[in-house]
Design an enzyme around this catalytic site. Structure first.
Site, PDB file in Angstrom:
ATOM      1  N   LYS A 128     -15.931  50.329  11.814  1.00 22.54           N
ATOM      2  CA  LYS A 128     -16.091  51.776  12.020  1.00 22.54           C
ATOM      3  C   LYS A 128     -16.806  51.977  13.341  1.00 22.54           C
ATOM      4  CE  LYS A 128     -15.166  55.502   9.636  1.00 22.54           C
ATOM      5  NZ  LYS A 128     -14.199  55.736   8.555  1.00 22.54           N
ATOM      6  N   ASP A 168     -11.685  59.967  12.505  1.00 21.14           N
ATOM      7  CA  ASP A 168     -12.570  60.303  11.385  1.00 21.14           C
ATOM      8  C   ASP A 168     -13.080  61.700  11.771  1.00 21.14           C
ATOM      9  OD1 ASP A 168     -13.946  58.773   8.929  1.00 21.14           O
ATOM     10  OD2 ASP A 168     -15.484  60.012   9.812  1.00 21.14           O
TER      11      ASP A 168
END
Ligand code: GLU
Length: 452
Positions: A128, A168
């Site tokens: 991430k 995201d």
């Protein structure tokens, strides 16, 4: 849940070793709470120190992102990429641009991603990234300059076989476009598989944009079907109004439910006629406006400003709740309100949107099904893996075929969680099922690959 004495020392070590990263601690705790029975049944995981290895990212990159606004003023933000685990495939996971982002956010998201990606059954590891850059109110040119500067540093860590970011919160097709353009320029390679969530004209895949929201709804429907019911005729509340929420609203209504509420950081709207998908999409995706504009355009919709009074979006009575906004948005108190009003199914479209108190309340309540994000929102990243497949074979699939694949994947994830929970003595507990099933996939691969 009480933590098993076998895993408690691991958790204490994670806290000591990662001070101040409270969301990361929370994500680790939730997984470790499920793992006691696994260590008893499979002693090899303790022998190979799989839990300790899983809690330590393989690599963490933190970098300076300098950029200039439209007036020529210079700004410095911080960029992150946490490459958490590559036992199952290249690191895979999105980038979040939001002022709240710090290392603890990226690590919690990366940790969750490892298990989520394992659950999908696709060949993807977990990672991430993101930045504390605030895109709100920034012009297109400013967004482009920020993305270019971000990629000028990050590109050296990426590759279709190494690390494959996507979007995201705060990162959608526009941002992925600017990031991909800069990657292509620096490397002189049209390496489509290095990013997912691309636009349809330049390597993107149909359904990827809709996939997280659609997948969450498919998962909620599976939970209902497991008890002989379905979404048809249900009243649903969806928090958020970003990419996940918008497409959860569309799919839930397509499947016969009525979605009566959604929200953004300024407050929430209640629309008894059912949220109009075209209106909310136009406001959020095209105009990049606020949710109050929605209430102004619909005859019976009302807007409630955040922080005014005690009510939250979870005060709206519903059968099914889909938290699709952000972490820790649904508290223990919200959970109690939802259940008092008759809600019996919760599926998390966002990552860790329910607080530990909320999760406990749902899981302990008889007759309530709670689908954790790792399972319920895995459709987004699973469809990213389908985009990578299409890029690798220089092919593109139809909407119908891809959506069908997504629906099958969500049904498989549901089945895996359900069966795993039953096998380990926690029938109907999707939290335990998702954590153990994700752990087994990644842990077994780690044992097989040796001490690397
Ligand atoms: N950010 C999404 C998630 O939380 C998608 C990641 C991806 O497609 O790589 O799973």
């Amino acid at each position: 849940m009480v933590m098993d004495e076998k895993v408690e020392p691991f958790y204490n070590e994670v806290i000591r070793h990662n001070p101040g990263e409270v969301e990361f601690h929370q994500a680790v705790r939730e997984v470790l709470e499920s793992l006691g029975p696994v260590l008893v049944k499979y002693p090899e995981f303790a022998e190979h120190k799989i839990i300790e290895r899983l809690c330590e990212p393989e690599r963490q990159i933190i970098f300076r992102v300098p950029w200039q606004d439209d007036k020529g003023e210079v700004h410095i933000r911080r960029g992150f990429r946490v490459e958490f685990n590559s036992a199952l495939g290249p690191y895979k996971g999105g980038l979040r641009f939001h002022p709240s982002v710090y290392l603890g956010t990226v690590k919690f998201l990366g940790f969750e991603q490892v298990f989520k990606n394992g659950l999908t059954g696709m060949p993807i590891g977990g990672g991430k990234g993101g930045s504390d850059f605030d895109p709100k109110g920034r012009s297109d040119d400013e967004i482009m300059r920020f993305c270019q500067s971000f990629m000028t540093e990050l590109y050296r860590h990426l590759g279709e076989y190494t690390d494959v970011p996507a979007g995201d919160i705060g990162v959608g097709t526009r941002e992925v476009g600017y990031l991909f353009g800069q990657y292509k320029r620096i490397t002189n390679r049209y390496e489509s598989g290095v990013l997912t969530g691309k636009g349809l004209e330049w390597g993107g895949a149909l359904v990827r944009n809709e996939a997280t929201g659609y997948g969450t709804v498919f998962f909620a429907d599976e939970m209902l079907r497991a008890r002989g019911d379905s979404l048809d005729g249900k009243t649903v509340v969806v928090s958020g109004s970003g990419n996940v929420a918008i497409y959860a609203i569309e799919k839930a209504q397509e499947m016969g439910a009525t979605v009566v509420g959604c929200s953004d950081s300024s407050g929430y709207v209640y629309d008894p006629d059912g949220i109009c998908f075209d209106t909310i999409r136009e406001i959020k995706e095209v105009e990049r406006g606020r949710i109050v504009d929605y209430a102004a355009r619909r005859p019976n919709a009302v807007f409630r400003e955040r922080g005014k009074g005690d009510a939250t979006i979870w005060s709206i009575p519903c059968d099914v709740a889909l938290p699709c906004a952000t972490q820790n948005e649904l508290t223990g108190r919200d959970a109690a309100t939802l259940m008092k009003n008759g809600c019996t199914v919760v599926a998390e479209g966002a990552n860790m949107p329910t607080t530990p108190e909320g999760v406990r309340a749902f899981v302990d309540a008889p007759g309530v099904a709670f689908g954790p994000g790792k399972a319920a929102n895995a459709g987004g990243v699973a469809t990213s893996a389908l985009e990578m497949q299409q890029n690798a074979s220089r092919d593109s699939w139809s909407f119908k075929h891809t959506e069908q694949r997504l629906q099958e994947i969500m049904a498989d994830i549901h089945h895996t969680c359900y069966e795993t929970a039953a096998e380990f003595g926690s029938e109907g507990n999707y939290v335990v099922g998702a954590n153990i099933a994700g752990f087994l996939r990644v842990g077994r691969a780690m044992v097989a690959l040796g001490l690397v």
